[in-house]
Scaffold this motif. Structure first.
Motif, short mmCIF file in Angstrom:
data_model
loop_
_atom_site.label_atom_id
_atom_site.label_comp_id
_atom_site.label_asym_id
_atom_site.label_seq_id
_atom_site.Cartn_x
_atom_site.Cartn_y
_atom_site.Cartn_z
N ILE A 1 63.44 94.14 98.23
CA ILE A 1 63.75 92.92 97.51
C ILE A 1 64.65 91.99 98.48
O ILE A 1 64.77 90.98 98.67
CB ILE A 1 64.57 92.99 96.02
N LEU B 1 65.14 89.41 90.13
CA LEU B 1 65.14 90.25 91.11
C LEU B 1 63.48 90.65 91.73
O LEU B 1 63.05 90.42 92.74
CB LEU B 1 65.54 91.87 90.82
N VAL C 1 67.85 86.82 94.88
CA VAL C 1 69.08 87.54 95.07
C VAL C 1 69.46 87.32 96.54
O VAL C 1 69.02 87.30 97.47
CB VAL C 1 68.74 88.94 94.70
N ILE D 1 72.67 86.85 92.03
CA ILE D 1 71.36 86.75 91.21
C ILE D 1 71.26 85.65 90.66
O ILE D 1 71.75 85.19 89.69
CB ILE D 1 71.06 88.35 90.27
N ALA E 1 65.20 99.31 89.56
CA ALA E 1 66.22 98.64 90.52
C ALA E 1 67.37 99.67 91.13
O ALA E 1 67.83 100.25 90.42
CB ALA E 1 66.86 97.33 89.88
#
Length: 363
Positions: free
Chosen positions: A15, A45, A50, A71, A124
């Motif tokens: 990410i 995300l 982010v 975020i 995550a």
């Protein structure tokens, strides 16, 4: 939970990466940690909203927290939306927590996030690292080494791919009988299609080395390559090489390298226009003015299709290579090689939309 020196698998969904940290610090030890997130944060995300370039790890109540990670709010969320820069608790083993706390309290040592990603189970995760600041001369050395690594891979890919492509495609008999001629690049003989394969391999190697999604990088390359194509064709025109077929059009030109005094199409300029300027305008307009950049690989597919179609069209005005001439259905080698390019570009474009390569991104 965490594992020391965990390496992120290439099939994981990266990410965000903290490239600033790799430039500013020496990486001493790495850990993988889970994160306690709200549902709206997970959704943000997924959209890659982010930033971790200014984030760092702190200790609070004998727990490890990620501070200053931004975020963005999830637009579709209700009034219970999260605060963009709230502190997020990290999930690690007790032994690792104790070690990190000890390092955080050590002078000259800090702990920062290196990347955020979703693992193969959809959770995550963050890779954090114990780091030590570099001095100015260390940073300069890092910049030089990083730039050289990238340039070296690309240069080797272009030269080897372009030369070997020409040798194998356009004049294999000559080079098989005289292998030493392969090394005489100063005498000319470079293939775009071979060079393209060489660049592709160089991009793949660089992406794997720096953990960058391949189609993300290829889309960026597609925006810049047309400049090189334009300048290359202008160079062909100045050198009077790769000239066009005989014409009666008023803009026809005489090219001494042709061995005659007949007017010919300045096909190098046609290629500079269609393969260079127009492709540059289209690719960058799509990237900056539309949402196609979110579907990684789509722009690459369009660029490959555009080049293949443009090259196929311009070849009708370009003199074929003398050692090959016309081939199947009176098509040139350039046209025959352009057909699979168009088909490949179409597959990549459709794959980007259907398989959602846009989920493989960095910020």
């Amino acid at each position: 939970m965490a594992q020391n020196n965990q390496t992120i698998s290439l099939d994981m969904e990266v990410i965000a990466e903290n490239r600033k940290a790799r430039f500013e610090y020496f990486i001493l030890e790495e850990f993988e940690a889970g994160m306690v997130l709200l549902s709206s944060e997970v959704k943000s995300l997924r959209e890659r909203k982010v930033n971790i370039s200014d984030a760092y790890v702190i200790e609070k109540n004998s727990e490890i927290w990620l501070h200053n990670m931004h975020i963005a709010e999830y637009k579709a969320a209700n009034r219970k939306n999260h605060k963009p820069k709230r502190e997020r608790k990290l999930l690690l083993h007790k032994k690792e927590i104790n070690k990190l706390i000890g390092q955080i309290k050590t002078a000259g040592i800090t702990v920062v996030p290196l990347s955020i990603y979703f693992n193969d189970k959809g959770f995550a995760k963050t890779k954090i690292a114990i780091v030590k600041g570099k001095k100015l001369y260390d940073k300069r050395a890092t910049i030089k080494q990083r730039e050289w690594d990238r340039e070296k891979t690309t240069i080797v890919g272009i030269i080897l791919g372009g030369r070997l492509g020409y040798v194998l495609i356009y004049d294999p008999v000559l080079y098989i009988s005289n292998p030493i001629e392969i090394l005489k690049t100063w005498e000319g003989g470079m293939s775009f299609h071979g060079g393209a394969i060489g660049v592709l391999l160089a991009v793949i190697i660089s992406c794997k080395r720096h953990n960058i999604p391949i189609f993300y990088a290829l889309d960026l390359v597609s925006c810049g390559v047309p400049i090189g194509l334009f300048l290359g064709r202008i160079g062909n025109f100045i050198n009077g090489e790769l000239f066009g077929r005989v014409t009666t059009m008023p803009w026809g030109m005489v090219f001494p390298e042709s061995g005659d005094n007949l007017l010919r199409h300045p096909s190098q300029l046609y290629e500079a226009l269609f393969e260079g300027l127009l492709l540059f305008a289209v690719a960058n307009s799509l990237f900056f003015l539309t949402r196609i950049r979110l579907y990684h690989g789509a722009l690459t597919g369009i660029a490959v299709m555009w080049y293949g179609i443009a090259r196929f069209f311009v070849e009708f005005f370009r003199e074929p290579d003398y050692q090959i001439g016309y081939l199947w259905l009176d098509l040139t080698m350039g046209q025959l090689l352009s057909i699979p390019m168009v088909l490949l570009g179409m597959l990549v474009y459709l794959g980007a939309l259907n398989l959602k390569f846009n989920t493989k991104s960095v910020t």
